[in-house]
Design a protein around this motif. Structure first.
Motif, PDB file in Angstrom:
ATOM      1  N   PHE A 180       0.839  -1.177   0.009  1.00 61.79           N
ATOM      2  CA  PHE A 180      -0.030   0.211  -0.043  1.00 61.79           C
ATOM      3  C   PHE A 180       0.983   1.388  -0.032  1.00 61.79           C
ATOM      4  O   PHE A 180       1.726   1.407   0.781  1.00 61.79           O
ATOM      5  CB  PHE A 180      -0.991   0.022   1.292  1.00 61.79           C
ATOM      6  N   ASP A 181       0.691   2.116  -1.117  1.00 57.38           N
ATOM      7  CA  ASP A 181       1.651   3.242  -1.224  1.00 57.38           C
ATOM      8  C   ASP A 181       0.796   4.414  -1.042  1.00 57.38           C
ATOM      9  O   ASP A 181       1.254   5.579  -1.434  1.00 57.38           O
ATOM     10  CB  ASP A 181       2.434   3.145  -2.640  1.00 57.38           C
TER      11      ASP A 181
ATOM     12  N   GLN B 289      -7.646  -1.553   2.323  1.00 56.07           N
ATOM     13  CA  GLN B 289      -8.289  -1.865   3.602  1.00 56.07           C
ATOM     14  C   GLN B 289      -9.299  -3.095   3.723  1.00 56.07           C
ATOM     15  O   GLN B 289      -9.030  -3.904   4.462  1.00 56.07           O
ATOM     16  CB  GLN B 289      -9.158  -0.609   4.074  1.00 56.07           C
ATOM     17  N   ASP B 290      -9.965  -3.217   2.647  1.00 52.11           N
ATOM     18  CA  ASP B 290     -10.772  -4.466   2.283  1.00 52.11           C
ATOM     19  C   ASP B 290      -9.937  -5.722   2.199  1.00 52.11           C
ATOM     20  O   ASP B 290     -10.230  -6.843   2.896  1.00 52.11           O
ATOM     21  CB  ASP B 290     -11.867  -4.121   1.119  1.00 52.11           C
TER      22      ASP B 290
ATOM     23  N   ILE C  36      -7.379 -12.620  13.549  1.00 56.72           N
ATOM     24  CA  ILE C  36      -6.882 -11.690  14.249  1.00 56.72           C
ATOM     25  C   ILE C  36      -7.313 -10.411  13.949  1.00 56.72           C
ATOM     26  O   ILE C  36      -6.932  -9.385  14.532  1.00 56.72           O
ATOM     27  CB  ILE C  36      -5.385 -11.697  14.025  1.00 56.72           C
ATOM     28  N   TYR C  37      -8.353 -10.400  13.160  1.00 57.92           N
ATOM     29  CA  TYR C  37      -9.077  -8.931  13.044  1.00 57.92           C
ATOM     30  C   TYR C  37      -9.783  -8.322  14.198  1.00 57.92           C
ATOM     31  O   TYR C  37      -9.873  -7.333  14.167  1.00 57.92           O
ATOM     32  CB  TYR C  37     -10.178  -9.132  11.958  1.00 57.92           C
TER      33      TYR C  37
ATOM     34  N   TRP D 267      -3.489   1.443  12.219  1.00 56.12           N
ATOM     35  CA  TRP D 267      -5.050   1.127  11.466  1.00 56.12           C
ATOM     36  C   TRP D 267      -5.711   2.769  11.459  1.00 56.12           C
ATOM     37  O   TRP D 267      -5.967   3.105  10.404  1.00 56.12           O
ATOM     38  CB  TRP D 267      -5.840   0.237  12.030  1.00 56.12           C
ATOM     39  N   ASP D 268      -5.954   3.174  12.501  1.00 55.64           N
ATOM     40  CA  ASP D 268      -6.749   4.490  12.742  1.00 55.64           C
ATOM     41  C   ASP D 268      -5.961   5.655  12.167  1.00 55.64           C
ATOM     42  O   ASP D 268      -6.719   6.484  11.571  1.00 55.64           O
ATOM     43  CB  ASP D 268      -7.128   4.738  14.401  1.00 55.64           C
ATOM     44  N   ALA D 269      -4.689   5.497  12.303  1.00 55.11           N
ATOM     45  CA  ALA D 269      -3.977   6.782  11.677  1.00 55.11           C
ATOM     46  C   ALA D 269      -4.114   6.598  10.065  1.00 55.11           C
ATOM     47  O   ALA D 269      -4.319   7.832   9.292  1.00 55.11           O
ATOM     48  CB  ALA D 269      -2.485   6.704  12.129  1.00 55.11           C
ATOM     49  N   LEU D 270      -3.795   5.543   9.476  1.00 61.40           N
ATOM     50  CA  LEU D 270      -3.798   5.263   8.015  1.00 61.40           C
ATOM     51  C   LEU D 270      -5.418   5.609   7.757  1.00 61.40           C
ATOM     52  O   LEU D 270      -5.845   6.529   6.623  1.00 61.40           O
ATOM     53  CB  LEU D 270      -3.594   4.036   7.642  1.00 61.40           C
ATOM     54  N   GLU D 271      -6.415   5.201   8.289  1.00 62.55           N
ATOM     55  CA  GLU D 271      -7.997   5.449   7.999  1.00 62.55           C
ATOM     56  C   GLU D 271      -8.006   6.889   8.152  1.00 62.55           C
ATOM     57  O   GLU D 271      -8.591   7.218   7.043  1.00 62.55           O
ATOM     58  CB  GLU D 271      -8.727   4.620   9.000  1.00 62.55           C
ATOM     59  N   PHE D 272      -7.590   7.455   9.201  1.00 64.82           N
ATOM     60  CA  PHE D 272      -7.844   8.992   9.151  1.00 64.82           C
ATOM     61  C   PHE D 272      -7.107   9.803   8.113  1.00 64.82           C
ATOM     62  O   PHE D 272      -8.027  10.595   7.426  1.00 64.82           O
ATOM     63  CB  PHE D 272      -7.264   9.526  10.555  1.00 64.82           C
ATOM     64  N   LYS D 273      -5.979   9.484   7.864  1.00 64.41           N
ATOM     65  CA  LYS D 273      -5.374   9.988   6.551  1.00 64.41           C
ATOM     66  C   LYS D 273      -6.121   9.894   5.302  1.00 64.41           C
ATOM     67  O   LYS D 273      -6.441  10.861   4.517  1.00 64.41           O
ATOM     68  CB  LYS D 273      -4.059   9.771   6.555  1.00 64.41           C
TER      69      LYS D 273
END
Length: 142
Positions: free
Chosen positions: A7-8, A16-17, A28-29, A92-98
């Motif tokens: 992922f770049d 994400q999916d 482990i999700y 995960w949250d940082a990537l999702e936010f951005k």
């Protein structure tokens, strides 16, 4: 062995999916979703308030695996940005936010371009129809 593309920063929703699927396959999700419990081998607590050492060890191992799988799929640039974060959920949250914010901005821009589209008498009609169709096809992918 399952290997995801790196992922770049492009096409976050698709990455994400695929990542959710991979982490679900490895069971482990639940580390990323606080409302979920481990899928298998749930070890009962010794009493109702304290989980036993075996259960804590399992969660710690799953956390490490989850973090490792996420970091393994990131480009070098993104890896360097998030490697200092301690938990998989934090990454995960940082990537999702951005990237969700970027996607929403792109979607708003595309919708605005669609609504602002006007036919111009001096341009060939078929060319303009084609431009409109391209905008519609792009919007349909979202």
């Amino acid at each position: 062995m399952i290997k995801l593309d790196r992922f770049d920063g492009n096409n976050f929703a698709f990455w994400q999916d695929k990542m959710k699927f991979l982490l679900t396959v490895f069971k482990i999700y639940y580390i990323l979703d606080p409302n979920l419990q481990p899928i298998e081998d749930h070890v009962p607590a010794t009493d109702e308030t304290q989980p036993n050492a075996e259960a804590l060890e399992r969660v710690n191992e799953d956390e490490l695996l989850c973090r490792g799988h996420i970091l393994n799929t990131l480009s070098d640039r993104l890896f360097d940005l998030v490697t200092g974060m301690k938990s998989a959920k934090e990454i995960w949250d940082a990537l999702e936010f951005k990237y969700r914010a970027e996607e929403q901005g792109t979607n708003k821009y595309l919708i605005t371009k669609y609504f602002d589209f006007k036919f111009i008498n001096t341009k060939p009609l078929l060319k303009q129809v084609h431009e409109l169709q391209v905008k519609i096809e792009i919007l349909e992918t979202f």
